[in-house]
Design an enzyme around this catalytic site. Sequence first.
Site, PDB file in Angstrom:
ATOM      1  N   ASP A  61      -1.573  15.241 -13.752  1.00 18.37           N
ATOM      2  CA  ASP A  61      -0.900  15.500 -15.023  1.00 18.37           C
ATOM      3  C   ASP A  61       0.046  16.711 -14.883  1.00 18.37           C
ATOM      4  OD1 ASP A  61      -0.871  14.839 -17.931  1.00 18.37           O
ATOM      5  OD2 ASP A  61      -1.557  16.906 -18.130  1.00 18.37           O
TER       6      ASP A  61
ATOM      7  N   GLU B 113      -8.824  14.689   4.718  1.00 16.74           N
ATOM      8  CA  GLU B 113     -10.183  14.676   5.256  1.00 16.74           C
ATOM      9  C   GLU B 113     -10.931  13.406   4.860  1.00 16.74           C
ATOM     10  OE1 GLU B 113     -12.459  18.124   4.091  1.00 16.74           O
ATOM     11  OE2 GLU B 113     -10.675  19.394   4.314  1.00 16.74           O
TER      12      GLU B 113
END
Length: 539
Positions: free
Chosen positions: A207, A271
């Site tokens: 956002d 990751e």
Amino acid sequence: MPSLTKHDAWWRDAVIYQVYPRSFRDSNGDGEGDLRGIIEGLPYLASLGIDAIWLSPIYRSPNNDGFYDVADPRDIDPLFGTLADAELLIKEAHECGLKIIFDIIPNHFSSDHIWFQAALRAAPGSAERARFHFYDGRGEHGELPPNNWNSLFTGSAWTQVPDGQWYLHLFDPSQPDLNWDNADVHEDFETTIRFWLDRGVDGFRIDVSHGLVKEEILVDHRDPDLLTQALRIDTNDVTAEQRADLLSDMPFFDRDGVHDIYRAWRKIFNEYKNRMTVGEAFVYPTSRLANYVRHDELHQIFNFDFLLIDWDAEKIKEAATRVISELATVGAPATWALNNHDSPRLLSRLGSVDKARALALLTAALPGSLYIYQGEELGLPDGEMPLSARRDPIAIRSQGADLGRDGCRVPLPWSAHQVNFGFSLGAPWLPQMHSYGEYAIERQVKEPHSFLNFYKKTLELRKRHPALGGDGSITFLDTKPGVLAFTRVPGLVVVANTHDERVVMDVEATSVLHTSGPGVGFASEVLTLPPHTTVWLQR
Ligand code: NOJ
């Protein structure tokens, strides 16, 4: 047109369906959609042929701005259910073959968040206040706000607290802006991101992703009122030149420092396997959007052109060409959205079913990723309601001068015959119009030519056809004014007629694959296209 590199990453050409949880489906009869309701709706969602769902926020919130005012980003609001429900939803969505994307709101917290409550109790200059933007006021007694910025939700962007200091809120006063110069803020968001990635969430929609870094906070803006107008994507009260001028040097959006944040986030995402991010950003010039999707930042960025685009061949061609080529400079795929929870629905905006279908079919053939907002696949119009029924802070703060965004947030009609059109046994939080029965899912499923079946066929072909469902190249063809035509490789020609008149033209193709409406003729490479119609042709 440069061709985009194809990566083995699901999001590059995915169809992503935005669920507005409060209005999707209610499982417990309180008139508010919830997570169990979304779980009940998963078979419907899977039947659409989409790849992923994006959920607007479901976190604990006092709900002053449709849950974009987050009081605890690592817990679920009781209105929607529990953390266990969220985990179940993630699991069941995956079992249905759907990825699931959550919203993350890093520009601000709710004023109910424990950090802001602690900041209110703490003294000026304290570590608690340093997580937000607290400043002394101007004027003899500090009675004036620190600068003249406006909130995007009308009024000043500053609110004074009892000890006299002021805090910044670009949106509602209950949405204090976070200070991204503060290490606690970085650490807390990293914790939140990992919290949800560890629970299997496939990505985040970010956002106000362009708003985190603020500069020159103690400097007045040269024209704050005009800037507010320029920031409203749905108004033409400012000229293109004024907008360009005002947005290109804004102190609170699109500052260069924001990219350091996304570089750090990208390392976290790397990751994990196959996770993605999509940023919400309103920047000028639009070429600056590409900065957000450089190889070590976000994966996708929204462009807002199609949320507002006129049904006009030349304008559509200009926007599509620009967006695709700007993003291609960094190897990022385009995203396309015709609707979302902040803008008028396509049908209401264009005022015609034919135009809405034609624009949807054209858009679905563009390279990149397609976002669909719940109800768009039903051809749903905006809901109308009196001011007293509205819940959007924009409508409330402006006392109806701006009616805000409730029209596109009205709960979905599932069945024409059930109470509240099958959305809930209780009165819906926003009133549904009587006409919504005509658009009900149950009814449209049975009608072969319904809007819903048209969307399903579009998505099915998009997935199956080798030229579609990719983020590869596109070539626009020279045509008559008012007609848009392009090819996708291998073997697809798309032609759209935005005229009020039928067009007849030569097209090198073999057969009609899909049309947005009836009356298309094609024989001996001569195409007859009715007004406001798009056709996909096989080469
Ligand atoms: C953008 C969201 O889409 C909108 O609904 C919200 O009001 C603002 N950001 C503030 O969070």
